[in-house]
Design an enzyme around this catalytic site. Sequence first.
Site, PDB file in Angstrom:
ATOM      1  N   CYS A  17       0.838  -1.202   0.000  1.00 51.12           N
ATOM      2  CA  CYS A  17       0.000   0.000   0.000  1.00 51.12           C
ATOM      3  C   CYS A  17       0.873   1.253   0.000  1.00 51.12           C
ATOM      4  O   CYS A  17       0.626   2.204  -0.747  1.00 51.12           O
ATOM      5  CB  CYS A  17      -0.905   0.020   1.228  1.00 51.12           C
ATOM      6  SG  CYS A  17      -2.134  -1.293   1.285  1.00 51.12           S
ATOM      7  N   ASP A 414      36.580  19.152  13.051  1.00 52.14           N
ATOM      8  CA  ASP A 414      37.029  20.542  13.042  1.00 52.14           C
ATOM      9  C   ASP A 414      37.601  20.830  14.434  1.00 52.14           C
ATOM     10  O   ASP A 414      37.306  20.106  15.394  1.00 52.14           O
ATOM     11  CB  ASP A 414      35.843  21.453  12.727  1.00 52.14           C
ATOM     12  CG  ASP A 414      36.205  22.919  12.832  1.00 52.14           C
ATOM     13  OD1 ASP A 414      37.225  23.303  12.235  1.00 52.14           O
ATOM     14  OD2 ASP A 414      35.480  23.659  13.518  1.00 52.14           O
ATOM     15  N   ASP A 612      32.429  25.468   8.009  1.00 52.25           N
ATOM     16  CA  ASP A 612      32.395  24.009   7.923  1.00 52.25           C
ATOM     17  C   ASP A 612      31.304  23.506   6.983  1.00 52.25           C
ATOM     18  O   ASP A 612      31.289  22.320   6.639  1.00 52.25           O
ATOM     19  CB  ASP A 612      32.150  23.398   9.316  1.00 52.25           C
ATOM     20  CG  ASP A 612      33.262  23.732  10.287  1.00 52.25           C
ATOM     21  OD1 ASP A 612      34.428  23.705   9.861  1.00 52.25           O
ATOM     22  OD2 ASP A 612      32.962  24.025  11.457  1.00 52.25           O
TER      23      ASP A 612
END
Length: 721
Positions: A17, A414, A612
Amino acid sequence: MNQEAELEIRGMTCGACAARVQKALSRAPGVESASVNFATHRATVVLADGADEAQAVRAVQEAGYNAELSVRTSIVPDEDTAALRTDLVLAAALTAPVFVLSMAQHHRPEWMNWLLFALATPVVFWCGRRFFATAARGLPKAQFTMDTLIALGAGAAWVYSTVALFLYRGHEQSEHVYFETGAVIVTLILLGRFLEARAKSRMSDAIRMLMALAPPTATLVGPDGPVEVPADSLKPGDVVRVVPGERLSADGTVVEGESSVDESMLTGEPALVPKSPGDPVTGGTVNGQGSFLFQVERSGSQTTLSQIARMVQRAQGSRAPMQSLADRVSGVFVPVVIAVALLTVLGTGLAGSGWDAALMRAVAVLVIACPCALGLATPTALMVGTGRGAELGVLVRDGASLERAAEVRTVLLDKTGTVTEGKPRVLRMAVFGGWTEDEALAFAASLERLSEHPLALAVVEEAERRGISAPDVTGFEAVRGQGVRGAGGAVGRISFVVGEGFALPAGAHQTAAAWESQAETVFALAQGHNSAIVSVADALRDTSHAAVSALFAEGLHVAMVTGDNPVTAEAVAAQIGVREVRAGVFPDGKAAVVAEFQKGGPVAMVGDGINDAPALAAADLGIAMGGGTDVAMEAAGVTLLRADLLGVATAVRLARATMATIRGNLFWAFAYNVVMIPLAVVGLLNPMLAAAAMAFSSVSVVLNSLRLRGFGGKTVAPQSN
């Protein structure tokens, strides 16, 4: 610009479905893409600019299902649990005597068979009406679902028995009457649906908990005094009073009074956070003992709490790539099963085993093969996994992100704001030429106050702390990743300042090297014959070393990528146990570093700032630290609500646990049908046992997925790489 809409879908009973609704939505005018989740009964639709949402709703309705727009975060049950309970109780009450009479006396008097007919008929056609209604809706379009198999199985047993009731008499009649089969099938399937609905409701606990944090009312302070109003009616600019112990109704800024606020729902830290005029406050947090006024900035669906709830719900309603296999199978499974059932009838009957036996085998095939477990295998685990992640402060964007998190082999970190706290401060200065420290700091602050870099903010804050005013400058220009120039001078990397034509004395270079070896970041400034170097340090997060050790324990390779100079970067990396460092990398270059590491397998990039964002987008999985910028969070597949690097290990472990659960669910769903269908074909599986087994298979998949609720957020003991 594309827009996103959420639809609540009614009438889906299996994975086939969901696949059918998704196909219908994908073909609708103005729909760019669509994703349908069977477990949540929701569809996420991306519409082209200017497209009408009603087109998507009509497409679902034309496919034979009901749909309506979802206007807010809500919990949508897959079926009306109260109606299921009512039908189940009635079915059980009528089926019990049918089963007992049928099993207790094989050769029954004729009147007893008529009694069985009277008891079983309402069970099959009233209590089981939902199965026949769904099957009937799909017939004109040759659409077959799980309910088609149930309707065929229970209906065939009832029709065969009713015909026998009129054609045969006496003991011969009892030999051909199987009313208990149809009644028991419907009752057991209803029981399975009811248990499944109850269990699935627990999968939305994470959203319920988030929604419960939003108070329904707020105390609005107006010209006529304080008045209680619905929290959803608050507008930006309104002033709200908060009393001790009250939960905040919106996001805003304190304008009067002082208190402390419990922000553990965001930070995970139980300590109260002091609040005074000018400080931000967040809806859903709890006020301490003081009382204060705050000005509303975001309310209703715009609050941080509502956005988090939407992110969780979007993730729960998304689809993992692994689900596509189950969808393809479900799409062809039901027609194949019907064909197998017909062949079973013909083969068994023509082989001389009797048409009664042939019918019972075919009914068993139809009932045991319902693909509900297959359709639930992936979305249920995804729903529980993402919900548990939210409770642990790990927000997953969608199923694809979760699947990628489980496959990550390398984690790139980072430095500033990720490994460190992101709040650098000036430690020391060395001046050369005719400058004093205050004069050098005033010049640096005059340029840096126009920059948003964390190091620039540290300089401005130091100038303010010393009471030094920063004069306006002309000719300001920022060179991304390097520094700034203006007023005939420059501030930034030593190489940048030298490149601008300013000579630094030998002592400056020697001093800078010594400071950098102590994990301090050093930059230079120069104007005319005057120059200086400034040392800035950013404290490590308390959990950074433990987090890196936890990532090593998960078998991940960890490296640090930073724009800082190599000496400082290496010193910071050594403190947290990272051996591989890429230093002096400009923002645009971080994406290239990600590509380099991707040669060795999927890469996760962890960062918090605008610089970033390119790397987060380029990585297989972007992870944004809590408290970072909206740009970073938008580019990330996972957002950590708490500014804690331990959340990275938690995200990876949760993703792996969720994907393992999905694989287990899919294996048992496939194995179940592979084993059970042949047993039904050869007559070793009674239709009633088949119904019980089918109901149990769906419930077992949901219960197996719910085990993820017990997933712990604690990491393993730190260890070295």
